[in-house]
Every structure is written in C-alpha cells, then in structure tokens.
Write a protein that holds these residues in place. Structure first.
Motif, PDB file in Angstrom:
ATOM      1  N   ALA A  15       0.850  -1.187   0.000  1.00 40.68           N
ATOM      2  CA  ALA A  15       0.000   0.000   0.000  1.00 40.68           C
ATOM      3  C   ALA A  15       0.885   1.237   0.000  1.00 40.68           C
ATOM      4  CB  ALA A  15      -0.870  -0.010   1.259  1.00 40.68           C
ATOM      5  N   VAL A  16       0.421   2.293  -0.649  1.00 38.43           N
ATOM      6  CA  VAL A  16       1.184   3.543  -0.689  1.00 38.43           C
ATOM      7  C   VAL A  16       0.417   4.603   0.097  1.00 38.43           C
ATOM      8  CG1 VAL A  16       1.887   5.423  -2.200  1.00 38.43           C
ATOM      9  CG2 VAL A  16       2.350   3.066  -2.876  1.00 38.43           C
ATOM     10  N   VAL A  17       1.123   5.291   0.995  1.00 39.33           N
ATOM     11  CA  VAL A  17       0.526   6.383   1.765  1.00 39.33           C
ATOM     12  C   VAL A  17       1.251   7.661   1.352  1.00 39.33           C
ATOM     13  CG1 VAL A  17       0.037   7.251   4.081  1.00 39.33           C
ATOM     14  CG2 VAL A  17       0.128   4.783   3.663  1.00 39.33           C
ATOM     15  N   THR A  18       0.508   8.684   0.944  1.00 39.60           N
ATOM     16  CA  THR A  18       1.157   9.879   0.394  1.00 39.60           C
ATOM     17  C   THR A  18       1.202  11.026   1.401  1.00 39.60           C
ATOM     18  OG1 THR A  18      -0.915  10.655  -0.573  1.00 39.60           O
ATOM     19  CG2 THR A  18       0.521   9.333  -1.994  1.00 39.60           C
ATOM     20  N   TYR A  19       2.227  11.847   1.249  1.00 38.39           N
ATOM     21  CA  TYR A  19       2.465  13.030   2.094  1.00 38.39           C
ATOM     22  C   TYR A  19       2.874  14.182   1.172  1.00 38.39           C
ATOM     23  CZ  TYR A  19       3.018   9.628   5.927  1.00 38.39           C
ATOM     24  OH  TYR A  19       2.825   8.623   6.847  1.00 38.39           O
ATOM     25  N   ALA A  20       2.590  15.411   1.615  1.00 38.81           N
ATOM     26  CA  ALA A  20       3.086  16.588   0.895  1.00 38.81           C
ATOM     27  C   ALA A  20       4.559  16.820   1.274  1.00 38.81           C
ATOM     28  CB  ALA A  20       2.256  17.812   1.272  1.00 38.81           C
ATOM     29  N   SER A  28       1.804   1.353   7.875  1.00 39.68           N
ATOM     30  CA  SER A  28       2.227   0.218   7.056  1.00 39.68           C
ATOM     31  C   SER A  28       2.310   0.635   5.598  1.00 39.68           C
ATOM     32  CB  SER A  28       1.211  -0.915   7.171  1.00 39.68           C
ATOM     33  OG  SER A  28       1.194  -1.401   8.472  1.00 39.68           O
ATOM     34  N   GLY A  29       3.162  -0.027   4.858  1.00 41.37           N
ATOM     35  CA  GLY A  29       3.265   0.226   3.428  1.00 41.37           C
ATOM     36  C   GLY A  29       4.370   1.210   3.121  1.00 41.37           C
ATOM     37  N   LYS A  30       4.388   1.662   1.866  1.00 40.50           N
ATOM     38  CA  LYS A  30       5.429   2.586   1.416  1.00 40.50           C
ATOM     39  C   LYS A  30       4.929   4.004   1.569  1.00 40.50           C
ATOM     40  CE  LYS A  30       9.314   2.419  -0.184  1.00 40.50           C
ATOM     41  NZ  LYS A  30      10.569   2.214   0.533  1.00 40.50           N
ATOM     42  N   LEU A  31       5.765   4.852   2.124  1.00 35.90           N
ATOM     43  CA  LEU A  31       5.418   6.256   2.359  1.00 35.90           C
ATOM     44  C   LEU A  31       6.031   7.077   1.226  1.00 35.90           C
ATOM     45  CD1 LEU A  31       4.673   4.847   4.893  1.00 35.90           C
ATOM     46  CD2 LEU A  31       5.905   6.536   6.209  1.00 35.90           C
ATOM     47  N   VAL A  32       5.212   7.871   0.567  1.00 35.44           N
ATOM     48  CA  VAL A  32       5.645   8.545  -0.658  1.00 35.44           C
ATOM     49  C   VAL A  32       5.290  10.028  -0.585  1.00 35.44           C
ATOM     50  CG1 VAL A  32       5.257   8.677  -3.156  1.00 35.44           C
ATOM     51  CG2 VAL A  32       5.427   6.444  -2.042  1.00 35.44           C
ATOM     52  N   LEU A  33       6.279  10.872  -0.881  1.00 29.05           N
ATOM     53  CA  LEU A  33       6.035  12.317  -0.935  1.00 29.05           C
ATOM     54  C   LEU A  33       5.579  12.687  -2.339  1.00 29.05           C
ATOM     55  CD1 LEU A  33       9.208  13.717   0.887  1.00 29.05           C
ATOM     56  CD2 LEU A  33       7.016  13.029   1.868  1.00 29.05           C
ATOM     57  N   VAL A  34       4.525  13.483  -2.405  1.00 30.46           N
ATOM     58  CA  VAL A  34       4.029  13.958  -3.700  1.00 30.46           C
ATOM     59  C   VAL A  34       4.141  15.479  -3.704  1.00 30.46           C
ATOM     60  CG1 VAL A  34       2.056  14.011  -5.252  1.00 30.46           C
ATOM     61  CG2 VAL A  34       2.487  11.985  -3.859  1.00 30.46           C
ATOM     62  N   PRO A  35       5.123  16.020  -4.447  1.00 36.00           N
ATOM     63  CA  PRO A  35       5.339  17.472  -4.380  1.00 36.00           C
ATOM     64  C   PRO A  35       4.188  18.254  -5.008  1.00 36.00           C
ATOM     65  CG  PRO A  35       7.050  16.428  -5.745  1.00 36.00           C
ATOM     66  CD  PRO A  35       6.071  15.364  -5.348  1.00 36.00           C
TER      67      PRO A  35
END
Ligand SMILES: NC(=O)c1ccc[n+]([C@@H]2O[C@H](COP(=O)([O-])OP(=O)(O)OC[C@H]3O[C@@H](n4cnc5c(N)ncnc54)[C@H](OP(=O)(O)O)[C@@H]3O)[C@@H](O)[C@H]2O)c1
Length: 322
Positions: free
Chosen positions: A293-298, A315-322
């Motif tokens: 699962a992907v969890v997004t952050y600014a 849990s899962g992959k933490l991904v920054l979305v600019p």
C-alpha cells in the motif's frame, strides 16, 4: 496555496526539502532553490513522487557521519519517479517528456531532482507515479540479495528461504521473487501482517523470541538460506536455522554481521539495478507482483513521513508527492 516566486537569480526556482545539520525531523526545512542543472550523463526530473526509505532518516540523524552537520545542505531521498524536463551532455537514453523511475542523485524530496541517466528506467504507463517511486531501492536490493544467496534467475524448487521482515519494503519483493523462482519461503512479520505475508506466497511466522522453533515447525525439511531485512536481532537465530553464517545475508544489522561473520550487503551495480527495476516494474504492471500500500504526504510533511516510517506507525510505502 498562494503563488510562489519563480525567479531567484534569473533561473526558474522550485521547492526542496533539505537539512543543514543532523538531528530529528525538526531539522528538515522546505525552501526554494534554483532548479538544478543536469551535468554530463544526468537528467533533471519534474518529480511526481519520491519515496521515503529508512536510509533517509538514518542519514538525517547523522548515523553514518562525523560531526553534527553535513558539509553542505543535504536533500534527502533516493527513490524518484518523474518526467524528464532537461538532459545533460551525452544523454541519449532519455529525452524531454519521458516518464521514468529510479534513483536520484543529490536528493529526491523536491519538485525538481537530478538523476544519472543510467540510474533511471522507463515507467510503464500502467504503474502509478507513487508506486513507481516506491520500487527502486527495495526491488533492486531484493534482486541483489537473492543473487548473493544463490537464488538468482532460474528454478530454485527445493530450496527453503527464510525472510526476516517479510512484510517490509524489501521483504515483500524478496519473498515474491524467491517464490516466482520456485523457492519455498518462510517470512517473519508482526501479528498484524501474517495474512499479508501469506498472500505473497510465503508461510508466515511471527518474529521475536522463539523464532527458531516456530520456523522449524513450519519448515521441517530445514532452512537452506536466510535473509535478514529488519535489523531487529534475528541474525543469530537465522545462523542457527541455516547452520552457517555463510548461508545468511543481512542488509540491516551491521554490528550483528560483524559479530557473527555474516555478509552485510549494501550498494549495487547500476546496470544490474536498472535490469532489476525494469523487471520489477514489468511485474507490477502486469500483476505478477503485489505491491505494498502507498501512503502519500506533501513535501512539507516530510518530517512526519520519516517519523512514521522510523517508528513503524504506518504500514506500506510512504511517498512524498510534491
Ligand atoms: N543494505 C542495503 O542495501 C539496504 C537497502 C534497503 C534497505 N535497507 C535497510 O533494510 C531495513 C528494512 O528496510 P525496508 O525499507 O524494508 O523497511 P520497512 O519497509 O520499514 O520494513 C521494516 C519491516 O521490519 C519489520 N519488523 C519490525 N520489527 C521487527 C522484528 N522485531 N523482527 C523482524 N521484523 C521486524 C516490520 O514488520 P511489521 O510491520 O510486520 O511489524 C516491517 O515490515 C532498513 O534498516 C533499511 O535501512 C538496507
């Protein structure tokens, strides 16, 4: 969000996360900088997604450095997916507009990032930006360590592998690749992730005290090789299960590797990494790999994302979305 100035010294500017001293998440600052100019062999990407890896916060803490500050402001992040928007001298593999994923050079937590062209591969359209960014470090590591364990390309039916940390970023791909190559896999995970590990094709066991007995109960045929990805003290048990430190690899427990004579693996050959990432993206695109699962952050939530990863809160992959 209010409009931001786009010109500092004549060039275009963009936002970046950086730290000027080592420390907790509070040392991370979001700032504006001139867009980096790609050198020979490099491209500049308009970043669509950048993943958080444990190495990002380990470096920010200064764990692998002398002194209390990096020599220059440092931008965290290796994993990146984005669109090529400028190419440096000698780059022929990619052109402006190409959609790619791979490892950045000089930091990925940014709106614009540089990358060596040889550290990038084409992103299939069927794979989302966030998922593509979540793959480079973990999949290239998984492919490399399976090779080192003698589970490289080919049929490994009859070989039993234990993956400690099977629900983690590296673990999920190590499990799936080993299963695809015919191996029997036992994977350790926390109580909440036992069924996730089973869905990857492994037999799950809970990590922690008593691990040797629990693994033997589900693998009476014996364990041939083991991979330690969690750095939580299981190395001695894995040596006991395989019968030899030569049959175990760790990517997360350096002191344990020194104490027990186990190989600690880090870094890889860029061409092999590109091959591994291309294969992983293809398997994700056609559904042969289950993704985390992907969890997004600014971008300005980078500190929280690193904390969440460090403390296993999400849990899962933490991904920054600019
Ligand atoms: N040397 C290299 O080349 C290399 C490359 C990539 C990563 N790494 C290192 O490898 C480690 C893992 O990275 P990652 O991205 O896979 O991390 P991750 O996604 O954060 O996963 C960590 C995993 O560790 C598991 N875990 C927690 N406590 C555990 C315990 N006591 N015993 C066994 N497992 C436990 C967690 O399982 P639950 O969630 O089920 O509790 C979680 O799935 C990090 O230390 C990272 O720095 C090294």
């Amino acid at each position: 969000m209010p409009p931001r100035p786009r010109v500092l010294g004549g060039g275009m500017t963009s936002r970046v996360v950086q730290y000027r001293r080592f420390g907790g998440p509070e040392v991370l600052e979001v700032t504006e900088r001139e867009d980096p100019v790609p050198g020979a062999g490099q491209v500049r990407l308009a970043v669509r997604a950048a993943a958080v890896n444990p190495l990002d916060w380990k470096l920010r803490l200064g764990a692998m450095a002398k002194g209390d500050a990096p020599p220059e402001p440092r931008v965290p992040g290796f994993d990146v997916a984005g669109v090529v928007e400028a190419v440096g001298e000698g780059v022929t593999a990619f052109a402006v507009g190409d959609e790619v994923a791979g490892r950045s050079t000089g930091g990925a937590y940014a709106e614009k990032a540089l990358a060596d062209a040889r550290a990038l591969v084409a992103k299939p359209t069927a794979v989302s930006w966030e998922t593509a960014a979540s793959l480079p470090v973990v999949t290239t590591t998984a492919y490399r360590v399976l090779d080192l364990l003698g589970l490289g390309e080919g049929d490994h039916t009859g070989t039993t592998l234990v993956v400690d940390g099977a629900s983690g970023g590296v673990g999920v791909y190590a499990v799936q690749l080993a299963v695809a190559r015919g191996a029997t896999v036992v994977g350790t995970a926390g109580p909440a992730h036992q069924e996730d590990v089973r869905a990857l094709g492994a037999t799950p066991v809970v990590y922690g005290d008593g691990l040797v007995d629990r693994v033997r109960a589900v693998a009476p045929q014996g364990v041939d090789v083991a991979l330690e990805t969690a750095g939580k003290g299981a190395l001695r048990d894995l040596v006991e299960l395989t019968g030899s430190p030569d049959k175990v690899i760790t990517i997360a427990d350096y002191p344990g590797s020194q104490e027990l004579g186990v190989v600690f693996s880090s870094g890889g050959d860029p061409d092999e990494e590109a091959r591994a990432l291309t294969d992983a993206l293809a398997r994700v695109a056609d559904g042969r790999y289950r993704t985390t699962a992907v969890v997004t952050y600014a971008l300005d939530e980078a500190g929280r994302a690193q904390e969440d990863n460090q403390h296993g809160r999400v849990s899962g992959k933490l991904v920054l979305v600019p």
